[in-house]
Design a protein around this motif. Structure first.
Motif, PDB file in Angstrom:
ATOM      1  N   HIS A   1       0.841  -1.196   0.000  1.00 44.73           N
ATOM      2  CA  HIS A   1       0.000   0.000   0.000  1.00 44.73           C
ATOM      3  C   HIS A   1       0.875   1.244   0.000  1.00 44.73           C
ATOM      4  CE1 HIS A   1      -3.353   2.647   1.441  1.00 44.73           C
ATOM      5  NE2 HIS A   1      -4.031   1.838   0.648  1.00 44.73           N
ATOM      6  N   GLN A   2       1.935   1.219   0.789  1.00 45.54           N
ATOM      7  CA  GLN A   2       2.823   2.375   0.834  1.00 45.54           C
ATOM      8  C   GLN A   2       3.670   2.490  -0.431  1.00 45.54           C
ATOM      9  OE1 GLN A   2       0.650   2.721   3.592  1.00 45.54           O
ATOM     10  NE2 GLN A   2       1.956   4.433   3.113  1.00 45.54           N
ATOM     11  N   ALA A   3       4.032   1.344  -1.023  1.00 47.25           N
ATOM     12  CA  ALA A   3       4.747   1.395  -2.302  1.00 47.25           C
ATOM     13  C   ALA A   3       3.866   2.062  -3.358  1.00 47.25           C
ATOM     14  CB  ALA A   3       5.143  -0.012  -2.747  1.00 47.25           C
ATOM     15  N   GLY A   4       2.570   1.743  -3.345  1.00 45.75           N
ATOM     16  CA  GLY A   4       1.643   2.412  -4.248  1.00 45.75           C
ATOM     17  C   GLY A   4       1.557   3.898  -3.956  1.00 45.75           C
ATOM     18  N   GLY A   5       1.565   4.246  -2.656  1.00 44.04           N
ATOM     19  CA  GLY A   5       1.558   5.653  -2.294  1.00 44.04           C
ATOM     20  C   GLY A   5       2.814   6.385  -2.711  1.00 44.04           C
ATOM     21  N   ALA A   6       3.949   5.675  -2.708  1.00 46.25           N
ATOM     22  CA  ALA A   6       5.200   6.285  -3.159  1.00 46.25           C
ATOM     23  C   ALA A   6       5.241   6.428  -4.677  1.00 46.25           C
ATOM     24  CB  ALA A   6       6.387   5.443  -2.680  1.00 46.25           C
ATOM     25  N   LEU A   7       4.633   5.473  -5.397  1.00 40.14           N
ATOM     26  CA  LEU A   7       4.627   5.528  -6.862  1.00 40.14           C
ATOM     27  C   LEU A   7       3.679   6.591  -7.408  1.00 40.14           C
ATOM     28  CD1 LEU A   7       4.705   1.743  -7.848  1.00 40.14           C
ATOM     29  CD2 LEU A   7       6.463   3.457  -8.329  1.00 40.14           C
ATOM     30  N   ALA A   8       2.557   6.805  -6.710  1.00 41.07           N
ATOM     31  CA  ALA A   8       1.543   7.724  -7.234  1.00 41.07           C
ATOM     32  C   ALA A   8       2.096   9.119  -7.518  1.00 41.07           C
ATOM     33  CB  ALA A   8       0.352   7.792  -6.280  1.00 41.07           C
ATOM     34  N   PRO A   9       2.830   9.769  -6.582  1.00 46.39           N
ATOM     35  CA  PRO A   9       3.369  11.094  -6.912  1.00 46.39           C
ATOM     36  C   PRO A   9       4.440  11.057  -7.990  1.00 46.39           C
ATOM     37  CG  PRO A   9       4.107  10.404  -4.738  1.00 46.39           C
ATOM     38  CD  PRO A   9       3.061   9.431  -5.169  1.00 46.39           C
ATOM     39  N   LEU A  10       5.178   9.946  -8.105  1.00 45.92           N
ATOM     40  CA  LEU A  10       6.174   9.841  -9.170  1.00 45.92           C
ATOM     41  C   LEU A  10       5.489   9.753 -10.532  1.00 45.92           C
ATOM     42  CD1 LEU A  10       8.741   7.369  -7.555  1.00 45.92           C
ATOM     43  CD2 LEU A  10       8.876   9.867  -7.709  1.00 45.92           C
ATOM     44  N   ILE A  11       4.391   8.986 -10.598  1.00 49.25           N
ATOM     45  CA  ILE A  11       3.622   8.923 -11.839  1.00 49.25           C
ATOM     46  C   ILE A  11       3.085  10.306 -12.191  1.00 49.25           C
ATOM     47  CG2 ILE A  11       1.551   7.953 -12.930  1.00 49.25           C
ATOM     48  CD1 ILE A  11       1.943   5.459 -11.150  1.00 49.25           C
ATOM     49  N   ALA A  12       2.595  11.012 -11.160  1.00 47.92           N
ATOM     50  CA  ALA A  12       2.087  12.363 -11.396  1.00 47.92           C
ATOM     51  C   ALA A  12       3.192  13.297 -11.872  1.00 47.92           C
ATOM     52  CB  ALA A  12       1.455  12.907 -10.111  1.00 47.92           C
ATOM     53  N   LEU A  13       4.368  13.158 -11.280  1.00 48.57           N
ATOM     54  CA  LEU A  13       5.488  14.031 -11.638  1.00 48.57           C
ATOM     55  C   LEU A  13       5.880  13.841 -13.101  1.00 48.57           C
ATOM     56  CD1 LEU A  13       7.111  16.106  -9.998  1.00 48.57           C
ATOM     57  CD2 LEU A  13       8.845  14.346  -9.614  1.00 48.57           C
ATOM     58  N   VAL A  14       5.786  12.596 -13.602  1.00 48.99           N
ATOM     59  CA  VAL A  14       6.164  12.288 -14.978  1.00 48.99           C
ATOM     60  C   VAL A  14       5.077  12.706 -15.970  1.00 48.99           C
ATOM     61  CG1 VAL A  14       6.636  10.395 -16.585  1.00 48.99           C
ATOM     62  CG2 VAL A  14       7.715  10.415 -14.329  1.00 48.99           C
ATOM     63  N   LEU A  15       3.796  12.477 -15.615  1.00 46.95           N
ATOM     64  CA  LEU A  15       2.724  12.612 -16.591  1.00 46.95           C
ATOM     65  C   LEU A  15       1.973  13.940 -16.553  1.00 46.95           C
ATOM     66  CD1 LEU A  15       1.082   9.051 -16.524  1.00 46.95           C
ATOM     67  CD2 LEU A  15       2.619  10.019 -18.234  1.00 46.95           C
ATOM     68  N   VAL A  16       1.911  14.593 -15.399  1.00 49.73           N
ATOM     69  CA  VAL A  16       1.067  15.782 -15.301  1.00 49.73           C
ATOM     70  C   VAL A  16       1.487  16.854 -16.304  1.00 49.73           C
ATOM     71  CG1 VAL A  16       0.563  17.772 -13.843  1.00 49.73           C
ATOM     72  CG2 VAL A  16       0.192  15.478 -12.966  1.00 49.73           C
TER      73      VAL A  16
END
Length: 444
Positions: free
Chosen positions: A152-167
């Motif tokens: 769950h925390q790995a998903g929480g760590a990935l979510a902002p990285l995905i946002a940083l790349v795609l936003v």
């Protein structure tokens, strides 16, 4: 020269597959849970859906309300239909709703999709934890909980990285799409490989099937069980009544209050950390990476807390962790050098996420395997009231221009959670005779 060869244990491999599947599904749960907070600054700034701080907080609360309903229902429904169908339905629901969030054309549709997403997200987590406790080798239930929750925390760590790349390159909508697509691949694999729970099978009168699954996976309950006819009218509410019978109701209520505090921290701090940090003057990149640091700390904390809890008891870890969480969350609101603040954020995540996970470990150890799904579902479900209140409180404070009070309010919440679990421990210790094994497993 003689060589000794070790024959691989097929049952250990099958157990590992179960744990790995649960971990991967919870990873998707974590990404979809935290993706909203990761794109929130861009969504508000772009003005595409007309979101404000206040309406964004309301949508976050709607999501966690959906989690509340999904979590409460999951424990009871699991006893009726089994863990496998409940897992598959929850993953399918939050995947479809996350895709819908990315396609939404208005705030109303977006909020409705997040509400549906909450139903699925809330249902999955307690079932996955119950799977981990049942299929983990040995009697290390706290460690099993911690390992499952690292996903769950790995998903929480990935979510902002995905946002940083795609936003910046594709827009906030594609962040939701990217968070949902992996489930389309993983769900068919889980349908093929995930077994039903022996405890659930035995509870539904399917003793021979329960014994076969136990033997196939090398579980302690693998001894053959005589076939028993299923009762004509199975008691579907026995698991819920087990939370209150035999003088258990005070402990049950204290567990619920502890979970309320823990999930208020998890979802309040988790959703609003990037926005509050931005309002306090930190750069956008740092504000997003603070969320990654928070969740990386959570990953480390799950393993550390799980191992310690198996040694000294989950309840003791919860009390200490929540008290320390109050200190570090309060420090988040103090203006510190960015490098120091990353360290503070890391330790805040280490403590607050694993503290809540050890609440689940304490509850799981306090109840028998047959009642565990219901107990975990209800403690997580009642805690979701805190998950609803936390995002709303953060939005209200930001809308009032008092971002500085957000972390202070969450620090007080940590102290409240520590006090509730301390009272639960005292109640368990003095409420009546229990076996030494039960007291040891529950953290007494």
């Amino acid at each position: 020269m003689n060589r000794t060869t070790t024959t691989p244990d097929p049952t250990a491999r099958r157990r590992a597959v179960v744990i790995a599947l649960c971990w991967a599904l919870v990873l998707l749960d974590g990404i979809d849970t935290f993706v909203y907070g990761s794109v929130l600054p861009e969504m508000i700034g772009s003005g595409q859906l007309g979101l404000t701080d206040a309406t964004a907080g309301e949508i976050g609360s709607a999501t966690t309300f959906g989690m509340l309903v999904g979590t409460v229902l999951s424990g009871t429904v699991t006893r009726w239909v089994g863990r496998r169908p409940a897992v598959f339905a929850s993953v399918a629901l939050f995947t479809a709703a996350t895709l819908g969030s990315g396609l939404a054309g208005s705030a109303v549709v977006f909020g409705f999709c997040r509400l549906l997403c909450g139903f699925g997200l809330g249902a999955l987590l307690p079932i996955a934890i119950a799977y981990g406790m049942e299929f983990w080798p040995g009697n290390r239930r706290a460690l099993a909980t911690g390992v499952i929750m690292t996903a769950h925390q790995a998903g929480g760590a990935l979510a902002p990285l995905i946002a940083l790349v795609l936003v910046d390159t594709a827009g906030w909508r594609w962040v939701f799409v990217a968070g949902a697509v992996p489930a389309v691949v993983l769900l068919p694999v889980a349908v093929r490989l995930l077994p039903e729970s022996p405890a659930i099978l035995a509870g539904r009168g399917r003793s021979q099937e329960a014994a076969a699954v136990s033997a196939e996976h090398g579980l302690a309950s693998a001894a053959p069980v005589p076939a028993a006819p299923a009762p004509e009218r199975p008691d579907r509410w026995a698991g819920l009544r087990a939370l209150f019978r035999g003088g258990r109701w005070p402990v049950t209520l204290l567990f619920w209050l502890t979970s309320f505090a823990g999930l208020m921290l998890v979802y309040g701090v988790g959703q609003w950390l990037p926005k509050i940090m931005g309002d306090l003057g930190y750069e956008t990149g740092d504000a997003l990476l603070f969320s990654t640091a928070l969740n990386v700390g959570g990953i480390v904390g799950m393993v550390v807390a799980g191992r310690l809890a198996d040694l000294v008891g989950a309840r003791r870890i919860v009390v200490a962790w929540f008290a320390l969480t109050a200190v570090f969350v309060h420090l988040l609101g103090v203006h510190l050098p960015v490098a120091v603040l990353y360290v503070v954020v890391f330790f805040a995540g280490l403590l607050l996420f694993s503290g809540q996970s050890m609440v689940y470990a304490a509850v799981g150890a306090h109840h028998d395997a047959g009642d565990r799904d219901t107990a975990l579902g209800w403690v997580a479900g009642m805690g979701r009231f805190g998950a609803v209140f936390g995002p709303w409180l953060g939005g209200a404070l930001l809308a009032a221009g008092r971002a500085d009070l957000g972390f202070t309010a969450f620090a007080v919440t940590g102290l409240f959670g520590a006090a509730m679990m301390a009272l639960a421990s005292l109640t368990i210790r003095f409420r009546g005779p229990r076996s030494s094994r039960q007291r040891s497993e529950a953290g007494g």
